[in-house]
Write a protein that holds these residues in place. Structure first.
Motif, mmCIF file in Angstrom:
data_model
loop_
_atom_site.group_PDB
_atom_site.id
_atom_site.type_symbol
_atom_site.label_atom_id
_atom_site.label_comp_id
_atom_site.label_asym_id
_atom_site.label_seq_id
_atom_site.Cartn_x
_atom_site.Cartn_y
_atom_site.Cartn_z
ATOM 1 N N ILE A 1 50.953 99.246 -10.395
ATOM 2 C CA ILE A 1 51.158 100.659 -10.707
ATOM 3 C C ILE A 1 50.077 101.151 -11.667
ATOM 4 N N ARG A 2 49.793 100.365 -12.699
ATOM 5 C CA ARG A 2 48.736 100.762 -13.650
ATOM 6 C C ARG A 2 47.388 100.841 -12.954
ATOM 7 N N LYS A 3 47.126 99.923 -12.026
ATOM 8 C CA LYS A 3 45.857 99.932 -11.296
ATOM 9 C C LYS A 3 45.755 101.190 -10.424
ATOM 10 N N ALA A 4 46.844 101.558 -9.757
ATOM 11 C CA ALA A 4 46.852 102.771 -8.941
ATOM 12 C C ALA A 4 46.688 104.010 -9.815
ATOM 13 N N GLU A 5 47.329 104.009 -10.982
ATOM 14 C CA GLU A 5 47.161 105.133 -11.917
ATOM 15 C C GLU A 5 45.708 105.254 -12.357
ATOM 16 N N GLY B 1 49.815 90.600 -14.003
ATOM 17 C CA GLY B 1 51.236 90.921 -13.906
ATOM 18 C C GLY B 1 51.604 91.299 -12.490
ATOM 19 N N GLY B 2 52.826 91.704 -12.329
ATOM 20 C CA GLY B 2 53.358 91.984 -10.998
ATOM 21 C C GLY B 2 53.239 93.438 -10.606
ATOM 22 N N LEU B 3 54.371 94.038 -10.374
ATOM 23 C CA LEU B 3 54.432 95.406 -9.878
ATOM 24 C C LEU B 3 53.881 96.400 -10.890
#
Length: 153
Positions: free
Chosen positions: A19-23, A13-15
């Motif tokens: 965000i989930r990866k950074a979380e 997916g995109g953004l």
């Protein structure tokens, strides 16, 4: 499905995926850096957090009820530009437009509107707009600002 396997699955997916990866990365880092904490230490950290957040909430509540926070911020209307060049020839500093200047602006705006009603006037209107794009919008903004200035007094 096991939660650990779900977290390890590649995220597409995109953004939102970023965000989930950074979380996930920040959660893993927090877990690694706090895994050696004892229950007593966690209890102390929780107690400190509760005390701090409770104190801040109580201060805001009491300040709001007593009215001490009403004057925490002051709002002032800007009457002239801060970086405007000084005009030595003007003896007095003016606050806004005079009524005659406002009347002239309204007359000019009415004139521009009347030009659009005839073919010859429409051509003249387009010439004015070509030389001064945005002129009607600027006039409207100045007129509305002037009207608001007298509504607030």
């Amino acid at each position: 499905m096991d939660k650990s396997k779900e977290a390890e699955a590649p995220v597409k997916g995109g953004l939102s995926a970023k965000i989930r990866k950074a979380e996930r990365r920040s959660a893993d880092w927090l877990e690694k850096s706090t895994k050696h904490y004892s229950k007593k230490r966690w209890g102390m950290l929780l107690a400190i957090f509760i005390l701090l957040s409770g104190t801040i909430s109580a201060m805001l509540l009491i300040g709001g009820l007593t009215g001490e926070l009403d004057n925490a911020f002051t709002l002032q209307r800007i009457t002239r530009s801060i970086n405007a060049p000084s005009m030595a020839s003007e003896e007095t500093i003016r606050d806004g437009l005079s009524r005659s200047e406002y009347g002239n602006l309204v007359k000019y705006r009415t004139y521009l509107d009347s030009l659009q009603k005839s073919p010859a006037g429409l051509e003249r209107y387009r010439q004015i707009l070509n030389k001064h794009p945005g002129l009607p919008d600027s006039l409207d903004t100045i007129i509305k600002t002037y009207q608001l200035q007298f509504k607030s007094r």
